[in-house]
Write a protein that holds these residues in place. Structure first.
Motif, PDB file in Angstrom:
ATOM      1  N   LYS A  98       0.824  -1.211   0.000  1.00 54.80           N
ATOM      2  CA  LYS A  98       0.000   0.000   0.000  1.00 54.80           C
ATOM      3  C   LYS A  98       0.854   1.255   0.000  1.00 54.80           C
ATOM      4  O   LYS A  98       0.576   2.221  -0.714  1.00 54.80           O
ATOM      5  N   ILE A  99       1.901   1.269   0.797  1.00 54.66           N
ATOM      6  CA  ILE A  99       2.737   2.472   0.874  1.00 54.66           C
ATOM      7  C   ILE A  99       3.594   2.632  -0.376  1.00 54.66           C
ATOM      8  O   ILE A  99       3.901   3.749  -0.799  1.00 54.66           O
ATOM      9  N   ILE A 100       3.954   1.504  -1.011  1.00 55.57           N
ATOM     10  CA  ILE A 100       4.760   1.567  -2.232  1.00 55.57           C
ATOM     11  C   ILE A 100       3.952   2.118  -3.396  1.00 55.57           C
ATOM     12  O   ILE A 100       4.437   2.951  -4.166  1.00 55.57           O
ATOM     13  N   TRP A 101       2.713   1.682  -3.532  1.00 56.18           N
ATOM     14  CA  TRP A 101       1.908   2.040  -4.690  1.00 56.18           C
ATOM     15  C   TRP A 101       0.978   3.221  -4.453  1.00 56.18           C
ATOM     16  O   TRP A 101       0.383   3.725  -5.409  1.00 56.18           O
ATOM     17  N   ARG A 102       0.849   3.690  -3.209  1.00 53.84           N
ATOM     18  CA  ARG A 102      -0.038   4.821  -2.965  1.00 53.84           C
ATOM     19  C   ARG A 102       0.693   5.999  -2.311  1.00 53.84           C
ATOM     20  O   ARG A 102       0.771   7.084  -2.888  1.00 53.84           O
ATOM     21  N   GLU A 103       1.253   5.792  -1.116  1.00 49.62           N
ATOM     22  CA  GLU A 103       1.835   6.913  -0.386  1.00 49.62           C
ATOM     23  C   GLU A 103       3.119   7.453  -1.016  1.00 49.62           C
ATOM     24  O   GLU A 103       3.306   8.663  -1.134  1.00 49.62           O
ATOM     25  N   ILE A 104       4.042   6.572  -1.403  1.00 46.26           N
ATOM     26  CA  ILE A 104       5.293   7.044  -2.008  1.00 46.26           C
ATOM     27  C   ILE A 104       5.031   7.778  -3.324  1.00 46.26           C
ATOM     28  O   ILE A 104       5.571   8.873  -3.539  1.00 46.26           O
ATOM     29  N   PRO A 105       4.194   7.233  -4.239  1.00 46.96           N
ATOM     30  CA  PRO A 105       3.867   8.004  -5.446  1.00 46.96           C
ATOM     31  C   PRO A 105       3.171   9.331  -5.147  1.00 46.96           C
ATOM     32  O   PRO A 105       3.396  10.323  -5.844  1.00 46.96           O
ATOM     33  N   TYR A 106       2.345   9.364  -4.105  1.00 49.26           N
ATOM     34  CA  TYR A 106       1.703  10.621  -3.740  1.00 49.26           C
ATOM     35  C   TYR A 106       2.746  11.644  -3.288  1.00 49.26           C
ATOM     36  O   TYR A 106       2.610  12.841  -3.548  1.00 49.26           O
ATOM     37  N   GLY A 107       3.794  11.156  -2.628  1.00 48.64           N
ATOM     38  CA  GLY A 107       4.887  12.040  -2.242  1.00 48.64           C
ATOM     39  C   GLY A 107       5.611  12.608  -3.450  1.00 48.64           C
ATOM     40  O   GLY A 107       5.989  13.786  -3.470  1.00 48.64           O
ATOM     41  N   VAL A 108       5.802  11.774  -4.494  1.00 46.46           N
ATOM     42  CA  VAL A 108       6.413  12.257  -5.743  1.00 46.46           C
ATOM     43  C   VAL A 108       5.522  13.310  -6.382  1.00 46.46           C
ATOM     44  O   VAL A 108       5.992  14.365  -6.845  1.00 46.46           O
ATOM     45  N   LEU A 109       4.204  13.040  -6.394  1.00 49.81           N
ATOM     46  CA  LEU A 109       3.250  13.997  -6.959  1.00 49.81           C
ATOM     47  C   LEU A 109       3.313  15.332  -6.222  1.00 49.81           C
ATOM     48  O   LEU A 109       3.266  16.403  -6.844  1.00 49.81           O
TER      49      LEU A 109
END
Length: 316
Positions: A98-109
């Motif tokens: 969940k953190i790999i595919w949601r939170e980390i990409p949201y941080g990049v965004l």
């Protein structure tokens, strides 16, 4: 001399205040039955991001945009490279899908959005590049979406036993005392940092990127390192990823609403490094042991941070 003394005491207040806030908020969060990952991404991340928030609010009120931008970008770089690196050296960090595919990409965004909003005038030559009040509200809106996603994801309830921990009333006192210490410590740090910048000839950007950024990242370092030592991996990773998102969307958003946050040309170099580190955190999850930040990778992260700091000091 009194100003320098208060500057040092300010860091101690930040660290102890964040410790009190995290302890109290974690107990309250656990009693509400929230998962460890969500606690790390929200309650703990908010607690450890408060130093950046307090320091930057005072800096905004003083009109020190360089300190604001330097602190945010420097803290995020420190969080990803230094804090995750040290935590991985203590114990390999296995990230949930969940953190790999949601939170980390949201941080990049979040990094991309900040850069796009700040670079509008810089790119078209219309004037000074800055985050205005409208940009601040846009960042806060994205932060609201992040919070909604966190608490509407159907995360499992935690199973830790909390009966032996201190009461909710004591936890509430910890939260209040922690916030008071953070506020006072933040003011003293801003006053001292600005004076140091003037006296030794360093720019406020440099002070924000190094001394203040590292100082306000100490709560994240202590929290994630302790969590890694106790094998509470979800909190160790969630604290860093959540803090980075809080810094960019909440802290920078609040600052932009208070007063325009000016981005100088040199800030975009540090923004680019922030983007690279955010992307690197995502990509490295697929290198070596899948979804694990291993010790050797943590060592590389720490080495990269040292190189970054030395380079910035030399170039300044």
């Amino acid at each position: 001399m009194l100003l320098y003394f208060l500057f040092l005491i300010g860091f101690l207040l930040l660290i102890k205040g964040a410790d009190f806030l995290i302890s109290g908020a974690s107990v309250i969060g656990k009693r509400l039955g929230v998962s460890s990952l969500i606690i790390g991404l929200t309650v703990v991340a908010f607690g450890t991001s408060l130093p950046e928030m307090v320091v930057n609010v005072f800096a905004s009120l003083r009109g020190s945009s360089d300190l604001v931008v330097g602190n945010i970008l420097g803290s995020n770089i420190s969080n990803t490279l230094l804090i995750l690196g040290v935590s991985a050296l203590i114990f390999p960090l296995k990230a949930q899908k969940k953190i790999i595919w949601r939170e980390i990409p949201y941080g990049v965004l979040a990094v991309l959005v900040v850069g796009a909003l700040a670079a509008d005038a810089f790119l078209d030559g219309a004037g000074v590049s800055q985050l205005g009040r409208g940009d601040g509200f846009a960042l806060l809106s994205l932060f609201s979406i992040f919070l909604y996603a966190m608490f509407s994801g159907g995360a499992e309830s935690i199973k830790e036993e909390v009966a032996g921990e201190f009461s909710v009333w004591r936890a509430a006192v910890y939260v209040v005392v922690g916030m008071a210490a953070l506020t006072l410590g933040g003011k003293w740090i801003v006053d001292g940092a600005v004076e140091i910048a003037r006296q030794i000839g360093l720019s406020e950007t440099m002070i924000g990127l190094t001394i203040v950024a590292f100082g306000t990242s100490l709560p994240e370092l202590a929290t994630s390192a302790t969590a890694a030592y106790k094998r509470q991996i979800a909190i160790a990773i969630g604290n860093v990823v959540g803090s980075n998102i809080f810094n960019l969307l909440l802290v920078l958003g609040v600052n932009a609403v208070i007063a325009p946050v000016v981005f100088e040309a040199e800030h975009f170099a540090d923004w680019a490094i922030t983007l690279v580190t955010a992307l690197l955190l995502f990509l490295i999850m697929f290198v070596g042991k899948r979804h694990v930040l291993q010790r050797w990778q943590g060592g590389i992260f720490v080495g990269m941070y040292v190189v970054y700091i030395v380079t910035r000091v030399v170039l300044s």
